[in-house]
Design an enzyme around this catalytic site. Structure first.
Site, PDB file in Angstrom:
ATOM      1  N   PRO A   5       0.839  -1.200   0.000  1.00 26.94           N
ATOM      2  CA  PRO A   5       0.000   0.000   0.000  1.00 26.94           C
ATOM      3  C   PRO A   5       0.874   1.249   0.000  1.00 26.94           C
ATOM      4  CG  PRO A   5      -0.107  -1.152   2.131  1.00 26.94           C
ATOM      5  CD  PRO A   5       0.792  -1.948   1.261  1.00 26.94           C
ATOM      6  N   GLN A  60      -6.497  -1.164   2.787  1.00 24.58           N
ATOM      7  CA  GLN A  60      -5.766  -0.931   4.038  1.00 24.58           C
ATOM      8  C   GLN A  60      -6.432   0.148   4.881  1.00 24.58           C
ATOM      9  OE1 GLN A  60      -2.014   1.236   4.594  1.00 24.58           O
ATOM     10  NE2 GLN A  60      -1.150  -0.651   5.423  1.00 24.58           N
ATOM     11  N   CYS A  90       2.981   2.932   9.593  1.00 23.53           N
ATOM     12  CA  CYS A  90       3.258   4.249   8.994  1.00 23.53           C
ATOM     13  C   CYS A  90       3.924   5.163  10.027  1.00 23.53           C
ATOM     14  CB  CYS A  90       1.969   4.882   8.488  1.00 23.53           C
ATOM     15  SG  CYS A  90       2.281   6.494   7.743  1.00 23.53           S
ATOM     16  N   GLY A 191      10.369  -4.317   2.013  1.00 22.40           N
ATOM     17  CA  GLY A 191      11.417  -3.298   2.142  1.00 22.40           C
ATOM     18  C   GLY A 191      12.619  -3.595   1.278  1.00 22.40           C
TER      19      GLY A 191
HETATM   20  C1  LIG Z   1       5.049   7.314  -1.159  1.00 17.95           C
HETATM   21  C2  LIG Z   1       4.834   6.205  -0.185  1.00 17.95           C
HETATM   22  C3  LIG Z   1       3.605   6.042   0.420  1.00 17.95           C
HETATM   23  C4  LIG Z   1       3.391   5.001   1.330  1.00 17.95           C
HETATM   24  N1  LIG Z   1       2.148   4.832   1.862  1.00 17.95           N
HETATM   25  C5  LIG Z   1       1.913   3.758   2.671  1.00 17.95           C
HETATM   26  C6  LIG Z   1       0.588   3.459   3.106  1.00 17.95           C
HETATM   27  O1  LIG Z   1      -0.396   4.116   2.730  1.00 17.95           O
HETATM   28  N2  LIG Z   1       0.442   2.397   3.942  1.00 17.95           N
HETATM   29  C7  LIG Z   1       1.491   1.617   4.335  1.00 17.95           C
HETATM   30  O2  LIG Z   1       1.302   0.669   5.097  1.00 17.95           O
HETATM   31  N3  LIG Z   1       2.741   1.873   3.921  1.00 17.95           N
HETATM   32  C8  LIG Z   1       2.961   2.904   3.074  1.00 17.95           C
HETATM   33  N4  LIG Z   1       4.215   3.105   2.579  1.00 17.95           N
HETATM   34  C9  LIG Z   1       5.280   2.132   2.906  1.00 17.95           C
HETATM   35  C10 LIG Z   1       5.319   1.008   1.858  1.00 17.95           C
HETATM   36  O3  LIG Z   1       4.126   0.244   1.864  1.00 17.95           O
HETATM   37  C11 LIG Z   1       6.498   0.067   2.095  1.00 17.95           C
HETATM   38  O4  LIG Z   1       6.396  -0.487   3.391  1.00 17.95           O
HETATM   39  C12 LIG Z   1       7.842   0.784   2.017  1.00 17.95           C
HETATM   40  O5  LIG Z   1       7.879   1.643   0.891  1.00 17.95           O
HETATM   41  C13 LIG Z   1       8.994  -0.232   1.932  1.00 17.95           C
HETATM   42  O6  LIG Z   1       8.822  -1.082   0.823  1.00 17.95           O
HETATM   43  P1  LIG Z   1       9.609  -0.829  -0.571  1.00 17.95           P
HETATM   44  O7  LIG Z   1      11.066  -0.717  -0.247  1.00 17.95           O
HETATM   45  O8  LIG Z   1       9.278  -2.026  -1.415  1.00 17.95           O
HETATM   46  O9  LIG Z   1       9.084   0.469  -1.155  1.00 17.95           O
HETATM   47  C14 LIG Z   1       4.456   4.126   1.670  1.00 17.95           C
HETATM   48  C15 LIG Z   1       5.703   4.301   1.064  1.00 17.95           C
HETATM   49  C16 LIG Z   1       5.896   5.305   0.140  1.00 17.95           C
HETATM   50  C17 LIG Z   1       7.244   5.447  -0.530  1.00 17.95           C
END
Ligand SMILES: Cc1cc2nc3c(=O)[nH]c(=O)nc-3n(C[C@H](O)[C@H](O)[C@H](O)COP(=O)(O)O)c2cc1C
Length: 309
Positions: A5, A60, A90, A191
């Site tokens: 998300p 979510q 978050c 991550g």
């Molecule tokens: C722009 C942005 C918005 C995000 N919004 C949410 C969110 O709405 N809910 C959530 O649980 N995590 C949110 N995250 C975290 C991501 O879901 C994820 O945990 C984090 O980016 C790490 O994963 P990745 O390295 O694959 O990006 C957000 C991340 C980014 C970069």
């Protein structure tokens, strides 16, 4: 594999593109306020617009108290959610001030009530997404995770960083291996997965039951397809990628799906990620960033694509 998300990013347009390439098992909305969800219009709200193509789709919830669960779950049943995820990770200050997101990891008794209440009210898969904690504390994390399992969470996604750890820091995938050892339910690693190689290393270090990918899938909406083929041995077509076509398709979908005032901001949020596919992608991102309309952004991107190698 699950699309993470992401606020402003995992709307219907991106979800359709990711799903089109294949390999993803579950799509996600961005976080949705449990309190305001029941009054949002599914036909107009850019958070809720969805097509039949985006299935299965997990919604979510951003929630801080068990008192908000009943109405939020009723709303999600009406929206035909395929799964419900609870945001417990978050770190944004505004979310923290509401007592939501990772703040919940400091309030296990409230979380017990939230999950217990949610479990009573839905048969849908109920999942939670956490970070490692406010800081590293193995016992606290173990207690929290086992409590989630005991209260009926079906799948746990773990973003392998603490609250304060920024994206610049390497994710601690080895901590996911600990969580995996403590629980019987599936544990999903999240991550820092940007490539097939990352996926392989993450799976071998964490022993996770699946992967959740966020930014990597915005930059490369075909990443799930690559990983499905090369890591999981799925028989799906090798993704054929034309970057200008993917970008053009994204703009067409924004125009088709959303009201005019909801389009340009989402294009500006998407572009810096997608631009990373180009050596001089920052030129694309800055040109789109200063555009005053979607049409202007499309024209500027077209000129960039013509000159890009
Ligand atoms: C722009 C942005 C918005 C995000 N919004 C949410 C969110 O709405 N809910 C959530 O649980 N995590 C949110 N995250 C975290 C991501 O879901 C994820 O945990 C984090 O980016 C790490 O994963 P990745 O390295 O694959 O990006 C957000 C991340 C980014 C970069």
């Amino acid at each position: 594999m699950i699309l993470a998300p992401m606020a402003g990013l995992t709307h219907s347009a991106l979800r359709q593109i990711v799903f089109g390439f294949g390999g993803v098992g579950l799509l996600s909305t961005e976080m949705l306020s449990a309190r305001s969800l029941p009054s949002e219009s599914p036909r107009v709200s850019p958070y809720l617009i969805r097509t039949d193509l985006e299935k299965p789709l997990s919604y979510q919830l951003l929630i801080s108290t068990a008192g908000d669960i009943a109405q939020a779950i009723d709303a999600l049943h009406k929206l035909k959610a395929d799964a419900i995820d609870l945001n417990m990770g978050c770190p944004a200050p505004a979310v923290g001030r509401m007592g939501a997101g990772i703040r919940l990891m400091e309030k296990p008794e409230e979380v017990r009530l939230i999950v217990g209440e949610a479990r009573k009210r839905t048969q849908l898969p109920l999942t939670a997404k956490i970070r490692l904690g406010m800081e590293l504390d193995e016992q606290k994390l173990k207690d929290f995770c086992t409590m989630l399992e005991d209260e009926g969470i079906d799948i746990l996604s773990v973003h392998a960083r603490t609250k304060k750890e920024s994206f610049a820091r390497r994710p601690r995938w080895e901590w996911i291996a600990k969580v995996k050892e403590w629980l019987k339910i599936p544990v999903i690693a999240n991550g820092g997965i940007f490539s097939v190689q990352d996926a392989k290393i993450c799976l071998s270090v964490s022993g996770a039951d699946g992967l959740m990918i966020g930014r990597g899938a915005v930059t490369k909406p075909w990443l799930f397809a690559e990983i499905a083929r090369e890591v999981y041995g799925c028989e799906i077509a090798e993704p054929e990628v034309s970057l200008p076509l993917v970008y053009g398709n994204f703009i067409d979908l924004l125009n088709e799906l959303f009201r005019p005032e909801h389009r340009l901001g989402r294009l500006k949020q998407f572009t810096p990620y997608f631009a990373q596919n180009y050596q001089f992608g920052h030129n694309l991102a800055t040109r789109v960033q200063s555009s005053k309309s979607v049409d202007e952004a499309r024209e500027r991107a077209g000129i960039f694509f013509e000159n890009a190698t």
